[in-house]
Design a protein around this motif. Structure first.
Motif, mmCIF file in Angstrom:
data_model
loop_
_atom_site.group_PDB
_atom_site.id
_atom_site.type_symbol
_atom_site.label_atom_id
_atom_site.label_comp_id
_atom_site.label_asym_id
_atom_site.label_seq_id
_atom_site.Cartn_x
_atom_site.Cartn_y
_atom_site.Cartn_z
ATOM 1 N N ASP A 214 6.903 10.096 -1.866
ATOM 2 C CA ASP A 214 7.415 9.072 -1.729
ATOM 3 C C ASP A 214 8.517 8.950 -2.027
ATOM 4 O OD1 ASP A 214 4.274 9.112 -0.544
ATOM 5 O OD2 ASP A 214 3.642 8.467 -1.733
ATOM 6 N N HIS B 203 11.864 5.104 4.778
ATOM 7 C CA HIS B 203 11.252 3.556 5.138
ATOM 8 C C HIS B 203 12.773 2.802 4.749
ATOM 9 C CE1 HIS B 203 9.287 -0.207 4.870
ATOM 10 N NE2 HIS B 203 8.275 0.891 6.149
ATOM 11 N N ILE B 204 13.338 2.483 4.183
ATOM 12 C CA ILE B 204 14.081 1.046 3.753
ATOM 13 C C ILE B 204 15.679 1.976 4.583
ATOM 14 C CG2 ILE B 204 16.115 0.383 2.333
ATOM 15 C CD1 ILE B 204 14.298 1.084 0.763
ATOM 16 N N ALA C 251 8.237 6.057 7.400
ATOM 17 C CA ALA C 251 8.009 6.785 6.341
ATOM 18 C C ALA C 251 7.732 7.987 6.084
ATOM 19 C CB ALA C 251 6.765 6.114 5.281
ATOM 20 N N ALA D 217 10.249 9.284 0.712
ATOM 21 C CA ALA D 217 9.632 8.161 1.672
ATOM 22 C C ALA D 217 10.560 7.348 1.963
ATOM 23 C CB ALA D 217 8.525 8.818 2.096
ATOM 24 N N ILE D 218 10.448 6.961 0.626
ATOM 25 C CA ILE D 218 10.581 4.989 0.391
ATOM 26 C C ILE D 218 12.506 5.376 0.831
ATOM 27 C CG2 ILE D 218 11.266 4.805 -1.747
ATOM 28 C CD1 ILE D 218 9.546 2.796 -1.583
ATOM 29 N N ALA D 219 13.155 6.375 0.761
ATOM 30 C CA ALA D 219 14.434 5.839 0.946
ATOM 31 C C ALA D 219 14.505 6.036 2.733
ATOM 32 C CB ALA D 219 15.150 7.244 0.685
#
Ligand SMILES: Nc1ncnc2c1ncn2[C@@H]1O[C@H](COP(=O)(O)OP(=O)(O)OP(=O)(O)O)[C@@H](O)[C@H]1O
Ligand SMILES: [Mg+2]
Lengths: 248, 364
Positions: free
Chosen positions: A108, A115-116, A121, A111-113
């Motif tokens: 995560d 998503h940003i 994600a 993945a959050i990078a």
């Protein structure tokens, strides 16, 4: 090497911090060109402005004057919001302190990078190969606290490149690691540079670490020395792949 | 993805999260309880008025709806009402306050029973002696009374003659003449209840009565019971507003503090997100979602809490207070709590969104 291949072009870059009533010049007219696909080590004494230069290249802080062209765009003319957007896709940061989000798993954190940057994600299937390359594919469902320093740093590297940034900025990436883990991280950086053609700028205090790069630039008092003086770059690791041949 | 981060953040500090939820729960319970009590008690009063079987309710000139009327009407007026066409029976009562919101009502027993179709005795029976009292089941329960027990009211000892089902006129009934004498109101009454031979003539009879007694307050039972609303009780709306205001302040402070500490604690993480290119909006939305989750969980807890407070009220003081569960207020109470919480979240959120990335990353 043509102008086209220059991915970072820094001209007469100044950064003056104001601390109370005092002006602290962190950069005093630095000049530097970095070619696409290069792996550059930046060395220099503490306080010479290395991190400050990275922060400007990465759009985390505005320059006081000068120009910084990253991948064709002058980031010194960007607004705050434009620099924020630029950070998502043009640069990836790796810090000395791994700076993972402690509440999220390794997966995560990566993945959050994404998503940003993209609003999605899920990692691309091809990216799993990169994770294999980084040697963390089997550790993805652990939280940072369950990973070794070297693993955390490799997760941080994965996070930094998940959006295929034009440049990877690593500020003392091995500073907190023992030599075994340092070697692993450096090997990964070298691999990314060789195999994927990832442009990398890496700050280090350690000449041994710096010798992994194609080129070493020295900073002192807010300036880049080899540019100013045209002095030759010190010798690199003997028998090493490359600092003479062209980076690919 | 943001939701995952929000969830993990909340899970990461379980005590703080739990306290936040509980505080918002208390806030919501407070609102639902005060509204539930107001509506419950007014409804109960209206139900008891309807339970009398009267079609028309007469009150003396210039008296307040809820408030403790003295007995300014002459008893003789009952005879006047009984002589009017279509009036089947008219009952004059004396209502006297006994502290708190409770009153004791003196009734003309025979006539009242005829009007309301009889009292349902759970225990005991009608008055036998002068100082006999009939109480309803709730009053008996609250005060642990059985038939034959003594109650002290108005500086006098009364014997419980019967315990009746609640819902007819009053919780405490005594003989009218006794109450009149005891309170110095001999020959005076506070209200007249009128039952007609044909309820469909109510309007017509009221018009006629109003013409003859222009100063009196004469209502049909529908009209009278519809007056039992929050806005018709002086000060009640203001009281409810004060309680809601207080609970909003509580929610505001709790969320403010909780998010403020969360933002300080997560300074570095906010810096990381910014370095990854997160916009102010992205960071703000994480905190706002955390707030919304706290409020939603808190509201559910608060709604459950209002069942709890009702259970306490109905178990301990069923005669003094009546609390209703007010589902129509659930969304409103949640919205009010959310409003307070979002205001509380705004400063920490602003602080987080404007955090300098480099300073945040340097933060230990
Ligand atoms: N936010 C800031 N406010 C004020 N002065 C700063 C700030 N950041 C850096 N400086 C100053 O700017 C100069 C350069 O700092 P910088 O961190 O770029 O050096 P560095 O080469 O990365 O040093 P090190 O090797 O210790 O990391 C230093 O004198 C430092 O004190
Ligand atoms: Mg530094």
């Amino acid at each position: 090497m043509s102008e086209q291949d220059i991915i970072i072009s820094i001209r007469n870059l100044w950064k003056i911090y104001r601390v109370g009533q005092v002006d602290v010049p962190a950069l005093r007219g630095a000049n530097l060109d970095v070619y696409r696909g290069e792996f550059v080590a930046v060395v220099g004494p503490s306080g010479s402005g290395k991190s400050t230069m990275f922060h400007i290249i990465g759009g985390l802080t505005p320059a006081t004057s000068g120009t910084v062209i990253v991948n064709g765009r002058d980031i010194t003319r960007m607004t705050d919001a434009e620099r924020t957007r630029m950070r998502r896709t043009q640069v990836g940061f790796v810090f000395q302190k791994y700076n993972l989000l402690p509440t999220l798993t390794a997966y995560d954190n990566i993945a959050i990078a994404r998503h940003i940057a993209t609003g999605r994600a899920d990692l691309e299937p091809e990216f799993m190969e990169v994770l294999e390359l980084l040697g963390i594919a089997h550790r993805l469902h652990h939280k940072p606290s369950a990973l070794s320093g070297g693993e955390q740093q490799r997760v941080a590297i994965a996070r930094a490149i998940v959006n295929h940034p034009a440049i990877l900025l690593a500020d003392e990436p091995t500073g907190n690691l023992d030599s075994v883990n340092s070697q692993a991280v450096l090997r990964v950086l070298k691999d990314l540079n060789r195999r994927l053609g990832q442009t990398i700028l890496m700050i280090t205090h350690d000449m041994e670490v710096a010798s992994w790069a194609d080129r070493i630039v020295h900073m002192r008092d807010g300036q880049i020395l080899d540019w100013e003086t045209s002095r030759p770059v010190p010798a690199v690791r003997s028998g090493s792949e490359t600092n003479t041949e062209e980076p690919n | 993805m943001i939701n995952k981060l929000v969830f993990e953040n909340l899970k990461h500090r379980p005590v703080r999260t739990a306290l936040g939820i509980v505080a918002i729960g208390v806030q919501v319970t407070m609102m639902l309880t005060v509204v539930g009590l107001s509506e419950g008690m007014l409804e109960d009063a209206a139900r008891r008025a309807r339970g009398t079987g009267a079609d028309i309710w007469v009150r003396p000139p210039g008296s307040a709806l809820i408030g403790f009327s003295s007995a300014p009407m002459p008893e003789k007026i009952v005879e006047f009402f009984e002589k009017q066409p279509h009036v089947q029976v008219a009952v004059g009562n004396v209502v006297h306050p006994i502290g708190g919101v409770n009153t004791v009502t003196g009734v003309d027993y025979e006539k009242f029973v005829r009007m309301c179709g009889g009292l349902t005795f759970l225990e005991g029976g009608p008055f036998r002696e002068r100082f006999d009292i009939i109480v309803d089941e709730r009053y008996a329960r609250q005060n642990h009374l059985r038939v034959g027990d003594k109650v002290r009211l108005l500086n006098h000892e009364w014997r419980v003659a019967g315990i009746v089902e609640p819902g007819k006129l009053a919780r405490l009934l005594v003989r009218r003449d006794v109450l009149q004498e005891l309170t110095g109101n001999t020959g005076k009454i506070s209200q007249v209840l009128i039952k007609l031979d044909d309820p469909s003539r109510t309007e017509q009879v009221i018009q006629e009565l109003k013409r003859k007694l222009p100063d009196y307050q004469i209502y049909s039972i529908e009209e009278f019971t519809s007056l039992f609303t929050v806005s018709n009780v002086p000060g009640l709306q203001a009281f409810i507003n004060v309680i809601i205001g207080l609970s909003v302040v509580v929610g505001f402070l709790v969320v403010f503090l909780s998010l403020y500490t969360a933002v300080l604690e997560r300074t570095r993480e906010i810096g990381i997100l910014k370095a990854l290119g997160a916009s102010r909006g992205y960071i703000l939305s994480i905190l706002l979602r955390e707030t919304v989750v706290l409020v939603l969980a808190g509201s559910i807890l608060g709604i459950l809490g209002s069942y709890g407070s009702r259970w306490v009220v109905m178990t301990l003081v069923p005669a003094s207070l009546t609390q209703k569960i007010v589902p129509h207020w659930w969304p409103l109470a949640t919205a009010i709590a959310l409003g307070g919480a979002l205001i509380g979240a705004s400063y920490p959120g602003w602080k987080a969104a404007n955090q300098d990335a480099i300073e945040a990353l340097a933060y230990e």
